[in-house]
Design an enzyme around this catalytic site. Structure first.
Site, PDB file in Angstrom:
ATOM      1  N   HIS A 132       0.822  -1.201   0.000  1.00  0.00           N
ATOM      2  CA  HIS A 132       0.000   0.000   0.000  1.00  0.00           C
ATOM      3  C   HIS A 132       0.864   1.262   0.000  1.00  0.00           C
ATOM      4  O   HIS A 132       1.556   1.544   0.973  1.00  0.00           O
ATOM      5  CB  HIS A 132      -0.900  -0.026   1.243  1.00  0.00           C
ATOM      6  CG  HIS A 132      -1.839   1.113   1.362  1.00  0.00           C
ATOM      7  ND1 HIS A 132      -1.776   2.027   2.383  1.00  0.00           N
ATOM      8  CD2 HIS A 132      -2.883   1.486   0.571  1.00  0.00           C
ATOM      9  CE1 HIS A 132      -2.750   2.906   2.237  1.00  0.00           C
ATOM     10  NE2 HIS A 132      -3.434   2.605   1.150  1.00  0.00           N
ATOM     11  N   GLU A 152       0.657  -0.864  -4.828  1.00  0.00           N
ATOM     12  CA  GLU A 152      -0.451   0.091  -4.924  1.00  0.00           C
ATOM     13  C   GLU A 152       0.098   1.499  -4.842  1.00  0.00           C
ATOM     14  O   GLU A 152       0.953   1.791  -3.997  1.00  0.00           O
ATOM     15  CB  GLU A 152      -1.457  -0.166  -3.793  1.00  0.00           C
ATOM     16  CG  GLU A 152      -2.747   0.628  -3.906  1.00  0.00           C
ATOM     17  CD  GLU A 152      -2.720   1.986  -3.209  1.00  0.00           C
ATOM     18  OE1 GLU A 152      -3.629   2.798  -3.465  1.00  0.00           O
ATOM     19  OE2 GLU A 152      -1.786   2.249  -2.425  1.00  0.00           O
ATOM     20  N   HIS A 207      -0.668  10.782  -2.937  1.00  0.00           N
ATOM     21  CA  HIS A 207      -1.971  10.402  -2.392  1.00  0.00           C
ATOM     22  C   HIS A 207      -2.886  11.584  -2.101  1.00  0.00           C
ATOM     23  O   HIS A 207      -3.985  11.688  -2.643  1.00  0.00           O
ATOM     24  CB  HIS A 207      -1.809   9.562  -1.112  1.00  0.00           C
ATOM     25  CG  HIS A 207      -3.126   9.205  -0.497  1.00  0.00           C
ATOM     26  ND1 HIS A 207      -3.731   9.980   0.464  1.00  0.00           N
ATOM     27  CD2 HIS A 207      -3.965   8.175  -0.740  1.00  0.00           C
ATOM     28  CE1 HIS A 207      -4.899   9.439   0.795  1.00  0.00           C
ATOM     29  NE2 HIS A 207      -5.063   8.342   0.081  1.00  0.00           N
ATOM     30  N   GLU A 223      -4.254   3.778  -8.359  1.00  0.00           N
ATOM     31  CA  GLU A 223      -5.504   4.415  -7.966  1.00  0.00           C
ATOM     32  C   GLU A 223      -5.605   5.799  -8.587  1.00  0.00           C
ATOM     33  O   GLU A 223      -4.737   6.649  -8.379  1.00  0.00           O
ATOM     34  CB  GLU A 223      -5.633   4.517  -6.441  1.00  0.00           C
ATOM     35  CG  GLU A 223      -6.976   5.104  -6.031  1.00  0.00           C
ATOM     36  CD  GLU A 223      -7.224   5.150  -4.543  1.00  0.00           C
ATOM     37  OE1 GLU A 223      -8.034   5.998  -4.125  1.00  0.00           O
ATOM     38  OE2 GLU A 223      -6.618   4.360  -3.799  1.00  0.00           O
TER      39      GLU A 223
END
Length: 251
Positions: A16, A43, A58, A117
């Protein structure tokens, strides 16, 4: 399209934002550590700069993990490259840079599956999905990547630009009819935390030929339960720990 999960006899571990318990998140140090720890997938989060480059970051704003201020989308790539994205985590990582997605693709090609993502700022009407799919296709990495998002319109947009990239629908709440929803979105993976899952739901999705991603957890108990339920993947900040706790499912 489902080459990432097909034929696997174990649940896959995604690092992650990299191995982010050990290195600053979404940096090359974190990605290299994840590779070293033998994570199955990596990820990472992607958004656009003011001059249209895809960068790995992020938060929508810079303050938490850099010495910069304001929104990522307000800065050029060259401005973002001047920021320190490591010292907040530890002095050891001083001057760590924010990576461009292109750098990560070049580094990862042939090495590790990427779960990208899409962090869409909806009101900006950014061409994020197109930029990212165009890059993936230019690196010929469509079978090495899954695109993920809480913004399902982004995944629908990505599908317009690639019929081959696997797409992963992240939800924080239970869908009324997940099989129908995935079919309508032309997606392949449902991504939800354990509190939205059950063995029967996972079985229903598997029977309909979809995959299930158990969101993110650093809890070994959650990981063990999800493996018993025959989950396909889970993300964690502690890939080495979860890999040690992995069981093999012979089907």
């Amino acid at each position: 399209m489902d080459r990432i999960f097909q034929g696997k006899n174990r649940a896959l571990i995604g690092a992650h934002r990299g191995a982010s318990a050990y290195c600053p998140e979404n940096t090359m140090s974190s990605f290299n550590k994840a590779l070293e720890q033998q994570a199955d997938m990596l990820e990472l989060d992607v958004q656009l700069t003011s001059d249209g480059h895809a960068v790995v970051f992020h938060d929508f704003s810079l303050e938490r993990t850099t010495n910069g201020t304001g929104f990522v989308s307000e800065h050029t790539l060259s401005d973002l490259k001047k920021l320190d994205a490591g010292t907040w985590f530890s002095e050891e990582f001083a001057d760590e840079q924010i990576p461009a997605l292109e750098e990560v693709l070049a580094w990862a090609k042939g090495k590790i599956v990427l779960s990208i993502e899409l962090k869409q700022m909806e009101h900006l009407k950014e061409p994020l999905a197109k930029r990212v799919t165009d890059l993936i296709r230019s690196y010929q990495m469509e079978d090495q990547i899954q695109l993920m998002s809480f913004n399902h319109a982004s995944l629908a947009e990505a599908r317009k630009h690639s019929k081959h990239i696997l797409t992963n629908v992240i939800c924080s709440s239970r869908l009324a009819d997940p099989v129908r929803y995935l079919k309508e979105l032309q997606a392949q993976v449902l991504n939800v935390p354990i509190n939205q899952l059950s063995p029967s739901l996972i079985e229903e999705l598997h029977q309909a030929r979809y995959y299930v991603h158990g969101s993110m957890s650093d809890d070994i108990g959650v990981w063990k339960t999800l493996q018993e339920w025959k989950i396909d993947a889970m993300d964690t900040n502690l890939p080495d720990v979860m890999i040690r706790e992995r069981t093999i499912h012979h089907s």
